[in-house]
Design an enzyme around this catalytic site. Structure first.
Site, PDB file in Angstrom:
ATOM      1  CE  LYS A  11      15.382  47.475  79.346  1.00 45.05           C
ATOM      2  NZ  LYS A  11      16.402  47.536  78.116  1.00 45.05           N
ATOM      3  CE1 TYR A  51      12.028  45.232  74.833  1.00 40.63           C
ATOM      4  CE2 TYR A  51      12.421  43.601  76.084  1.00 40.63           C
ATOM      5  CZ  TYR A  51      12.969  44.724  75.829  1.00 40.63           C
ATOM      6  OH  TYR A  51      13.304  45.672  76.849  1.00 40.63           O
ATOM      7  CG  ASN A 114      19.485  49.363  77.475  1.00 42.05           C
ATOM      8  OD1 ASN A 114      18.757  48.827  78.286  1.00 42.05           O
ATOM      9  ND2 ASN A 114      19.095  49.619  76.351  1.00 42.05           N
ATOM     10  CG  HIS A 117      10.904  49.492  78.202  1.00 37.66           C
ATOM     11  ND1 HIS A 117      11.308  49.221  76.954  1.00 37.66           N
ATOM     12  CD2 HIS A 117       9.770  49.630  78.456  1.00 37.66           C
ATOM     13  CE1 HIS A 117       9.874  49.298  76.135  1.00 37.66           C
ATOM     14  NE2 HIS A 117       9.140  49.662  77.360  1.00 37.66           N
ATOM     15  CD  GLU A 128       5.929  49.109  75.622  1.00 39.65           C
ATOM     16  OE1 GLU A 128       6.340  50.147  76.525  1.00 39.65           O
ATOM     17  OE2 GLU A 128       6.632  48.876  74.721  1.00 39.65           O
TER      18      GLU A 128
END
Ligand code: DAT
Ligand code: MG
Length: 151
Positions: A11, A51, A114, A117, A128
């Protein structure tokens, strides 16, 4: 056996903090095979697909903003039980609940930043991977170490 694939994205916060190499290194040393990797400035369209299941959650807009705030590194990793094992290596969604030794346990503090992913099931991995990569971006290469890694 050994043909399972998962989707991993490093990320924007991890890129800014120069954590990419450390994160890639963990999957590489574990014995997984890198099948695809690219630096992507994700569009809000792509992220809303990615998402989709979270679209009604209160943090959704914040999440899309964060994920489009800079480049991410999208990757596909292959190997025995890679979906489940990558999730174990990543840790819990909230870094505060992630054990030391996991990526989130070692590199971050807050759920909103965080660092990584990973697909949560074989079906999401399939979805994905096809969302983030074209078929011809997935490279099939012979892994000469594979027989040293599993039977
Ligand atoms: P994961 O990334 O562990 O699969 P998820 O799919 O439930 O977790 O949620 C996707 C991301 O959304 C997660 O990595 C961070 C963000 N998120 C999840 N729950 C959140 C919360 N309660 N508050 C803020 N952000 C949250
Ligand atoms: Mg998830």
């Amino acid at each position: 056996r050994g043909a399972e694939r998962t989707f991993v994205a490093v990320k924007p916060d991890a890129l800014q903090r120069r954590l990419l190499g450390d994160i890639v290194r963990r999957f590489e040393r574990k014995g997984f095979r890198l099948v695809a990797m690219k630096l992507v400035q994700a569009s809000e369209d792509l992220l809303s697909e990615h998402y989709f299941a979270l679209r009604d959650r209160p943090f959704y807009n914040h999440l899309v903003k964060y994920m489009s705030s800079g480049p991410v590194v999208a990757m596909v990793w292959q190997g025995l039980d890679v979906v489940k094992t990558a999730r174990a290596m990543i840790g819990e969604t909230n870094p505060a609940d992630s054990r030391p030794g996991t990526i989130r346990g070692d590199f971050c503090i807050e759920v909103g930043k965080n660092v990584i992913h990973g697909s949560d099931s074989i079906e999401s991995a399939r979805r994905e991977i096809s969302l983030w990569f074209r078929e011809d971006e997935l490279i099939c290469w012979e892994d000469h170490a594979e027989h040293w890694i599993h039977e």
